[in-house]
Structures are given as C-alpha cells and as structure tokens.
Design a protein around this motif. Structure first.
Motif, short mmCIF file in Angstrom:
data_model
loop_
_atom_site.label_atom_id
_atom_site.label_comp_id
_atom_site.label_asym_id
_atom_site.label_seq_id
_atom_site.Cartn_x
_atom_site.Cartn_y
_atom_site.Cartn_z
N GLN A 111 -8.82 0.87 -13.64
CA GLN A 111 -8.03 0.58 -12.72
C GLN A 111 -7.71 1.49 -11.65
O GLN A 111 -7.18 2.56 -12.04
CB GLN A 111 -6.62 -0.21 -13.20
CG GLN A 111 -7.13 -1.44 -14.02
CD GLN A 111 -7.71 -2.63 -13.34
OE1 GLN A 111 -7.31 -2.71 -12.26
NE2 GLN A 111 -8.67 -2.86 -13.53
N PRO A 112 -7.87 1.35 -10.20
CA PRO A 112 -7.61 2.27 -9.35
C PRO A 112 -6.21 2.62 -9.43
O PRO A 112 -5.27 1.66 -9.46
CB PRO A 112 -7.97 1.66 -7.97
CG PRO A 112 -9.04 0.54 -8.46
CD PRO A 112 -8.67 0.19 -9.77
N GLY A 135 -8.70 2.63 -0.10
CA GLY A 135 -8.25 1.45 -0.14
C GLY A 135 -8.14 0.58 1.26
O GLY A 135 -8.46 1.20 2.01
N ALA A 136 -7.93 -0.62 1.04
CA ALA A 136 -7.57 -1.44 2.00
C ALA A 136 -6.74 -0.75 2.93
O ALA A 136 -6.44 -1.02 4.26
CB ALA A 136 -7.31 -2.99 1.62
N ASP A 137 -5.67 0.00 2.22
CA ASP A 137 -4.44 0.59 3.06
C ASP A 137 -4.96 1.99 3.51
O ASP A 137 -4.04 2.65 4.18
CB ASP A 137 -3.54 0.94 1.90
CG ASP A 137 -3.81 1.66 1.11
OD1 ASP A 137 -4.75 2.11 0.82
OD2 ASP A 137 -2.70 2.00 -0.13
N ARG A 138 -6.31 2.28 3.58
CA ARG A 138 -6.71 3.31 4.24
C ARG A 138 -6.27 4.51 3.56
O ARG A 138 -6.37 5.80 4.21
CB ARG A 138 -6.54 3.46 5.83
CG ARG A 138 -7.30 2.28 6.29
CD ARG A 138 -7.28 2.19 7.82
NE ARG A 138 -8.15 3.64 8.35
CZ ARG A 138 -8.03 4.30 9.35
NH1 ARG A 138 -7.10 3.49 10.30
NH2 ARG A 138 -8.70 5.37 9.74
N ARG A 186 -0.65 10.73 -0.81
CA ARG A 186 -1.03 9.88 0.33
C ARG A 186 -1.32 10.51 1.56
O ARG A 186 -0.35 11.05 2.44
CB ARG A 186 0.11 8.78 0.35
CG ARG A 186 0.41 8.24 -1.02
CD ARG A 186 -0.86 7.34 -1.66
NE ARG A 186 -0.59 5.97 -0.98
CZ ARG A 186 -1.64 5.14 -1.37
NH1 ARG A 186 -2.57 5.41 -2.07
NH2 ARG A 186 -1.74 4.21 -0.73
N TRP A 226 -7.69 6.25 -3.31
CA TRP A 226 -7.16 5.73 -4.66
C TRP A 226 -8.23 6.25 -5.79
O TRP A 226 -9.43 6.20 -5.52
CB TRP A 226 -7.42 4.29 -5.02
CG TRP A 226 -6.29 3.29 -4.06
CD1 TRP A 226 -6.25 3.32 -2.73
CD2 TRP A 226 -5.37 2.57 -4.58
NE1 TRP A 226 -5.22 2.53 -2.10
CE2 TRP A 226 -4.29 2.23 -3.73
CE3 TRP A 226 -4.78 2.51 -5.78
CZ2 TRP A 226 -3.64 1.37 -3.67
CZ3 TRP A 226 -3.76 1.55 -6.01
CH2 TRP A 226 -2.95 1.14 -4.88
N PRO A 275 -3.07 4.85 -6.95
CA PRO A 275 -2.99 5.25 -5.73
C PRO A 275 -2.72 6.86 -5.89
O PRO A 275 -2.18 7.36 -6.96
CB PRO A 275 -1.55 4.67 -5.37
CG PRO A 275 -0.83 4.31 -6.78
CD PRO A 275 -1.92 3.98 -7.53
N ASN A 310 -13.64 8.21 5.87
CA ASN A 310 -13.32 7.98 4.45
C ASN A 310 -13.14 9.20 3.87
O ASN A 310 -13.44 9.27 2.53
CB ASN A 310 -14.56 7.33 3.79
CG ASN A 310 -15.88 8.13 3.98
OD1 ASN A 310 -15.84 9.30 4.16
ND2 ASN A 310 -17.10 7.55 3.46
#
Length: 62
Positions: free
Chosen positions: A48-49, A30-33, A55, A36, A51, A8
C-alpha cells in the motif's frame, strides 16, 4: 519506470535513493502531485502506498 521530468521528480537523501535503486521500495507521484512510497512485500505484503513524510511544495519559496 517513467520519463525523468521535473513534474515527476522528488528529492531523496542518499539512503532513500539507494533503497529505491537497490531494494524493492518504489516511489510514485500521486494524484495530489506528491510522492508516495511503496514498501517491499516483506514490510507490507499488499504494498500500500504511503505518503512521503517530506511532502514537496508546488511553489518556489522566495
């Protein structure tokens, strides 16, 4: 808000690190690892998160 683990974690520059600790910005994985960013209510009342622009990759570069 959770355990400190490699799963994390995300790298932050000094400015962003301080913002997370000293202002109302938050970071979630996020769920996309990917990280966010959650802005404070004075920037976005709905928080609102967003991105992260930097990344992370899920593999080690050689």
């Amino acid at each position: 808000g959770g355990p400190t683990t490699l799963n994390n974690g995300c790298l932050l520059c000094r400015t962003c690190h301080r913002a997370v600790h000293h202002t109302d910005w938050d970071i979630i994985m996020g769920a996309d690892r990917h990280p966010w960013l959650i802005p404070p209510t004075d920037i976005d009342p709905t928080r609102q998160p967003l991105p992260a622009y930097n990344r992370r990759t899920l593999t080690l570069a050689a």
